[in-house]
Design a protein around this motif. Structure first.
Motif, mmCIF file in Angstrom:
data_model
loop_
_atom_site.group_PDB
_atom_site.id
_atom_site.type_symbol
_atom_site.label_atom_id
_atom_site.label_comp_id
_atom_site.label_asym_id
_atom_site.label_seq_id
_atom_site.Cartn_x
_atom_site.Cartn_y
_atom_site.Cartn_z
ATOM 1 N N LYS A 223 0.568 -0.794 -0.152
ATOM 2 C CA LYS A 223 0.511 0.302 0.010
ATOM 3 C C LYS A 223 0.686 1.394 -0.098
ATOM 4 O O LYS A 223 0.842 2.200 -0.928
ATOM 5 C CB LYS A 223 -1.028 0.054 1.312
ATOM 6 C CG LYS A 223 -1.696 0.971 1.038
ATOM 7 C CD LYS A 223 -2.846 0.935 2.740
ATOM 8 C CE LYS A 223 -3.702 2.666 2.614
ATOM 9 N NZ LYS A 223 -4.381 2.514 3.781
ATOM 10 N N GLY A 224 1.764 1.380 1.074
ATOM 11 C CA GLY A 224 2.791 2.387 0.866
ATOM 12 C C GLY A 224 3.452 2.293 -0.571
ATOM 13 O O GLY A 224 3.691 3.587 -1.117
ATOM 14 N N ALA A 225 4.191 1.565 -0.984
ATOM 15 C CA ALA A 225 4.994 1.378 -2.320
ATOM 16 C C ALA A 225 3.768 2.213 -3.373
ATOM 17 O O ALA A 225 4.160 2.678 -4.488
ATOM 18 C CB ALA A 225 5.200 -0.195 -2.432
ATOM 19 N N VAL A 226 2.382 2.208 -3.261
ATOM 20 C CA VAL A 226 1.031 2.122 -3.881
ATOM 21 C C VAL A 226 1.398 3.639 -4.814
ATOM 22 O O VAL A 226 1.699 4.307 -5.054
ATOM 23 C CB VAL A 226 0.485 1.466 -4.434
ATOM 24 C CG1 VAL A 226 -0.573 1.871 -4.928
ATOM 25 C CG2 VAL A 226 0.808 0.173 -4.583
ATOM 26 N N VAL A 227 1.573 4.316 -2.534
ATOM 27 C CA VAL A 227 0.991 5.675 -3.119
ATOM 28 C C VAL A 227 2.162 6.126 -3.245
ATOM 29 O O VAL A 227 1.991 7.221 -4.545
ATOM 30 C CB VAL A 227 1.143 6.014 -1.300
ATOM 31 C CG1 VAL A 227 1.606 7.150 -0.783
ATOM 32 C CG2 VAL A 227 -0.171 5.002 -0.949
ATOM 33 N N ILE A 228 3.568 6.020 -3.325
ATOM 34 C CA ILE A 228 5.081 6.323 -3.732
ATOM 35 C C ILE A 228 4.938 6.272 -4.537
ATOM 36 O O ILE A 228 4.817 7.605 -5.433
ATOM 37 C CB ILE A 228 6.652 6.314 -2.819
ATOM 38 C CG1 ILE A 228 5.949 6.322 -1.625
ATOM 39 C CG2 ILE A 228 6.959 6.220 -3.405
ATOM 40 C CD1 ILE A 228 7.213 5.980 -0.711
ATOM 41 N N ALA A 229 4.168 5.530 -5.243
ATOM 42 C CA ALA A 229 4.757 5.542 -7.159
ATOM 43 C C ALA A 229 3.669 6.020 -7.860
ATOM 44 O O ALA A 229 4.606 6.674 -7.995
ATOM 45 C CB ALA A 229 4.312 3.771 -6.982
ATOM 46 N N LEU A 230 2.713 6.394 -7.227
ATOM 47 C CA LEU A 230 1.674 7.125 -7.043
ATOM 48 C C LEU A 230 2.013 8.650 -7.744
ATOM 49 O O LEU A 230 1.937 9.828 -8.537
ATOM 50 C CB LEU A 230 0.081 7.065 -7.182
ATOM 51 C CG LEU A 230 -0.536 5.772 -7.162
ATOM 52 C CD1 LEU A 230 -1.523 5.706 -6.494
ATOM 53 C CD2 LEU A 230 -1.009 5.624 -8.848
ATOM 54 N N LEU A 231 2.773 8.805 -6.353
ATOM 55 C CA LEU A 231 3.311 10.311 -6.224
ATOM 56 C C LEU A 231 3.760 10.613 -7.326
ATOM 57 O O LEU A 231 4.313 11.209 -8.379
ATOM 58 C CB LEU A 231 3.823 10.692 -4.441
ATOM 59 C CG LEU A 231 2.545 10.840 -3.600
ATOM 60 C CD1 LEU A 231 3.201 10.899 -1.906
ATOM 61 C CD2 LEU A 231 1.730 12.221 -4.157
ATOM 62 N N LYS A 232 5.089 9.904 -7.759
ATOM 63 C CA LYS A 232 5.877 9.742 -8.752
ATOM 64 C C LYS A 232 6.085 9.825 -10.303
ATOM 65 O O LYS A 232 6.196 10.646 -11.283
ATOM 66 C CB LYS A 232 6.784 8.273 -8.086
ATOM 67 C CG LYS A 232 8.612 8.608 -9.047
ATOM 68 C CD LYS A 232 9.208 10.103 -8.834
ATOM 69 C CE LYS A 232 9.634 10.513 -9.614
ATOM 70 N NZ LYS A 232 9.160 11.370 -11.105
ATOM 71 N N ASN A 233 4.623 8.502 -10.092
ATOM 72 C CA ASN A 233 4.786 9.034 -11.857
ATOM 73 C C ASN A 233 3.764 9.160 -12.518
ATOM 74 O O ASN A 233 3.562 9.926 -13.602
ATOM 75 C CB ASN A 233 4.171 7.375 -12.059
ATOM 76 C CG ASN A 233 5.448 6.671 -11.712
ATOM 77 O OD1 ASN A 233 6.606 6.556 -10.965
ATOM 78 N ND2 ASN A 233 5.557 5.039 -12.270
ATOM 79 N N MET A 234 2.700 9.807 -11.655
ATOM 80 C CA MET A 234 1.558 10.773 -11.896
ATOM 81 C C MET A 234 1.408 12.011 -11.058
ATOM 82 O O MET A 234 1.513 13.107 -12.179
ATOM 83 C CB MET A 234 0.560 9.853 -11.484
ATOM 84 C CG MET A 234 -0.068 9.180 -12.298
ATOM 85 S SD MET A 234 0.553 8.513 -14.059
ATOM 86 C CE MET A 234 -0.949 9.595 -13.878
ATOM 87 N N LEU A 235 2.169 12.891 -9.685
ATOM 88 C CA LEU A 235 1.651 13.762 -9.481
ATOM 89 C C LEU A 235 2.213 14.273 -9.460
ATOM 90 O O LEU A 235 2.483 15.660 -10.016
ATOM 91 C CB LEU A 235 1.533 13.346 -7.911
ATOM 92 C CG LEU A 235 1.388 14.838 -6.822
ATOM 93 C CD1 LEU A 235 0.402 16.216 -7.451
ATOM 94 C CD2 LEU A 235 1.713 15.221 -5.889
ATOM 95 N N HIS A 236 4.078 13.852 -10.081
ATOM 96 C CA HIS A 236 5.515 14.284 -9.838
ATOM 97 C C HIS A 236 5.241 15.698 -11.306
ATOM 98 O O HIS A 236 5.533 16.669 -11.846
ATOM 99 C CB HIS A 236 6.601 14.419 -9.583
ATOM 100 C CG HIS A 236 7.728 15.097 -9.582
ATOM 101 N ND1 HIS A 236 9.349 13.849 -10.228
ATOM 102 C CD2 HIS A 236 8.475 16.375 -10.528
ATOM 103 C CE1 HIS A 236 9.693 14.632 -10.022
ATOM 104 N NE2 HIS A 236 9.860 16.552 -10.679
ATOM 105 N N PRO A 237 5.137 14.819 -12.808
ATOM 106 C CA PRO A 237 4.465 15.077 -13.738
ATOM 107 C C PRO A 237 3.597 16.428 -14.207
ATOM 108 O O PRO A 237 3.286 16.810 -14.520
ATOM 109 C CB PRO A 237 4.535 14.567 -14.166
ATOM 110 C CG PRO A 237 4.681 13.085 -13.141
ATOM 111 C CD PRO A 237 4.597 13.274 -12.265
ATOM 112 N N LEU A 238 2.968 15.810 -13.459
ATOM 113 C CA LEU A 238 1.522 16.589 -13.042
ATOM 114 C C LEU A 238 1.488 17.917 -12.914
ATOM 115 O O LEU A 238 0.787 19.001 -13.472
ATOM 116 C CB LEU A 238 0.020 15.987 -12.235
ATOM 117 C CG LEU A 238 -1.158 16.382 -12.432
ATOM 118 C CD1 LEU A 238 -1.740 17.082 -13.900
ATOM 119 C CD2 LEU A 238 -2.359 15.778 -11.661
#
Length: 309
Positions: A223-238
């Motif tokens: 769960k925690g890894a998915v949160v970090i991955a979503l922040l990195k792959n989606m929020l950062h570029p957004l």
């Protein structure tokens, strides 16, 4: 289809490297050795070859830096705040969560994909960002983590400078910029050697990344890894995309390079820092794996948004 042609060879090689490691065809020693070769020889050669190429020129405005690092700050802060709400995550661990959410895998995935997507037009902004990204992100993370240390500030800064000066990629960027500024272009045997090593960078980097995925485990905290991955792959570029395309004005290729740079999965440096400070190692390792496995779909999405589909 253009986007598929860009990501299919890149992540196809990563999967082949991963599969070869799982099948026992590539040992951890081979994976580590290949990673060291890419980091110490192949990518520095690629940087030298690119920065000293005739006609390589450009101008970087402050809006470019603000767009990328402003987006990184948004993702870093969000990751840190989320981590602080999790039970058992101490101060250093929370900083590392934020760092992982904003630290891009530039060497192993970013350089091959961005050059494939933007070619020569994107090479200059790519390597200029790479030059600043490494010292600024690593320096900020190290400084924040050690801000409660007994060492004086000057001692910490001196230690950081020594680390950077021992980094082959950082040294190659300095040498490449110096040669470019002096108008010196390698030729003859030196150029042939540089080009030979540079030509191996992308494939070797992707194989090394794939083979290295074997050692990471997802079950530690999915769960925690998915949160970090979503922040990195989606929020950062957004965040970068909004700043680069809708707040500031810059060449389209520059804005696209910054966005794709931000869309890369969690970089290995996050895991290296977690190992060094012996905190959140399992979580960060899992986030590297999850974000890398998520990267083909997120990269396809961002290439489509950027008009590379």
């Amino acid at each position: 289809m253009n986007a598929l042609f860009i990501i299919a060879p890149i992540f196809g090689i990563v999967l082949i490297g991963w599969g070869a490691a799982l099948a026992g065809l590539l040992s951890e020693k081979v994976s580590d050795g290949l990673s060291e070769y890419v980091f110490a020889v192949a990518v520095p050669a690629l940087i030298l070859a690119t920065l000293t190429r005739p006609g390589m020129s450009g101008e970087i405005a402050w809006s470019y830096w603000i767009s990328y690092f402003g987006g990184a700050a948004v993702s870093w802060l969000t990751g840190t705040l989320i981590a602080k709400r999790r039970a058992g995550v101490e101060r250093r661990g929370a900083i590392l969560h934020g760092f992982a959410a904003s630290q891009s895998n530039t060497v192993f995935v970013g350089v091959p994909m961005i050059l494939q997507a933007y070619g020569d037009e994107g090479a200059f902004p790519l390597f200029m960002l790479l030059a600043v990204h490494l010292p600024l992100m690593m320096g900020s993370a190290t400084f924040l983590i050690e801000s409660d240390s007994d060492k004086p500030i000057l001692a910490r800064l001196r230690g950081l400078a020594l680390v950077l000066l021992k980094n082959p990629i950082f040294v190659a960027l300095i040498i490449g910029m110096a040669l470019r500024g002096a108008g010196i272009t390698p030729s003859g045997i030196p150029k042939a050697l540089i080009d030979a090593f540079a030509g191996t960078a992308s494939t070797c980097a992707l194989v090394a990344l794939g083979a290295g995925l074997k050692r990471y485990r997802v079950l530690f905290d999915l769960k925690g890894a998915v949160v970090i991955a979503l922040l990195k792959n989606m929020l950062h570029p957004l965040a970068v995309w909004l700043l680069a395309f809708h707040v500031f004005a810059m060449p389209t290729a520059y804005a696209g390079v910054a966005t794709l740079f931000a869309a890369m999965p969690v970089g290995i440096n996050a895991y290296l820092l977690a190992s060094r400070y012996k905190t959140e190692t399992g979580m960060i390792a899992a986030s590297v794996l999850v974000s890398t496995l998520m990267a083909p779909l997120s990269a396809l999405f961002w290439l489509t948004v950027l008009g590379k589909a």
